[in-house]
Design an enzyme around this catalytic site. Structure first.
Site, PDB file in Angstrom:
ATOM      1  N   SER A  96      44.946  47.281  35.467  1.00 53.29           N
ATOM      2  CA  SER A  96      45.926  47.118  36.610  1.00 53.29           C
ATOM      3  C   SER A  96      45.191  46.044  37.261  1.00 53.29           C
ATOM      4  CB  SER A  96      46.186  48.415  37.150  1.00 53.29           C
ATOM      5  OG  SER A  96      47.303  48.320  38.105  1.00 53.29           O
ATOM      6  N   MET A  97      44.907  46.396  38.640  1.00 52.75           N
ATOM      7  CA  MET A  97      44.196  45.673  39.622  1.00 52.75           C
ATOM      8  C   MET A  97      42.856  45.310  38.935  1.00 52.75           C
ATOM      9  SD  MET A  97      42.871  46.368  43.441  1.00 52.75           S
ATOM     10  CE  MET A  97      41.426  47.261  42.920  1.00 52.75           C
TER      11      MET A  97
END
Length: 266
Positions: A96-97
């Site tokens: 994700s991030m």
């Protein structure tokens, strides 16, 4: 302790030291996540691969440090903490991030003329060129909690405990702000292999958006789609498959030895 060693210890956690490993894997957590998320990966891959996990400020043992609401600043600081890891092949894995941070840290390695990353694994995140106008970081706490429930990556016990929520919410909101305000440089690309992993029912990433990572490197890319949502890799079956893939690809890289260093870019 040297300044570089102090930075490393501040930013990186090594749950299962493996000094004889021929390859290292640097793991970067998701928004609101911490280094402990990768403890099972570290346990599964040691001692063949030494797993290092980044600990962002504002959580767990760094909870009293200010959060960093800008991905470029975060990538700069992570890079300076790990830039001396050039004695054996180093791969990066981000979820994700963390996938965007892995990409940005790899670009900084490239700019500094360091050995190319053995491979960059991007999980649960669309390619930087696939833009969406998301402003979850500016929503109310209730709406942010609803988003966390939708992604199924945070235990309900944490989301229903007011004291725990008060403790974790600043880091989560800061991370969401960082990733939602991030802008990539379209003129820059990696020059190493990229392996893309995604869930087939992720509400934040389509398979096509994940596949678009191929446009962000001049090296080869491969795409792996698993059953599940945003946190597909936390499910036992999918976790075992991901561990198997990491073991296979990193073992092959370790057998090749370290990548050659490049001349620094002026």
């Amino acid at each position: 302790m040297s300044q570089s060693a102090e930075k490393f210890r501040k930013w990186v956690r090594r749950s299962h030291p493996a000094p004889q490993a021929r390859t290292r894997l640097l793991c970067l957590p998701h928004a609101g996540g911490s280094a402990s998320f990768y403890f099972p990966v570290s346990r599964a891959l040691a001692p063949a691969v030494e797993v290092l996990a980044v600990q962002y400020p504002g959580r767990q043992d760094r909870r009293h440090e200010p959060n960093v609401p800008d991905l470029h600043t975060m990538a700069d600081r992570i890079f300076h903490a790990v830039r001396d890891l050039d004695d054996k092949p180093l791969a990066l894995f981000g979820h994700s991030m963390g996938a965007v941070l892995a990409y940005e840290v790899a670009l900084r390695m490239q700019d500094a003329g360091l050995p190319a990353p053995a491979r960059v694994f991007t999980s649960g995140r669309r390619a930087p060129s696939c833009l969406r106008d998301e402003r979850i970081h500016a929503e109310s706490d209730e709406q942010l909690v609803a988003e966390l429930r939708k992604l199924s990556g945070t235990a309900d016990t944490m989301l229903t405990d007011p004291e725990l929520l008060e403790m974790i919410m600043p880091a989560i909101r800061s991370d969401y702000r960082a990733v939602e305000t991030y802008a990539h440089d379209p003129g820059r690309r990696l020059d190493c292999p990229v392996t893309v992993l995604t869930g087939d029912s992720d509400p934040r990433v389509t398979v096509e958006e994940a596949a678009a990572w191929e446009h962000h490197t001049s090296g080869p890319t491969d795409l792996h789609v698993y059953p599940g949502g945003h946190f597909y890799l936390a499910e036992p079956r999918e976790s075992a498959l991901v561990i198997g893939l990491l073991r296979e690809l990193l073992a092959a890289q370790g057998a090749q030895g370290p990548a050659p260093a490049r001349a620094a870019v002026a």
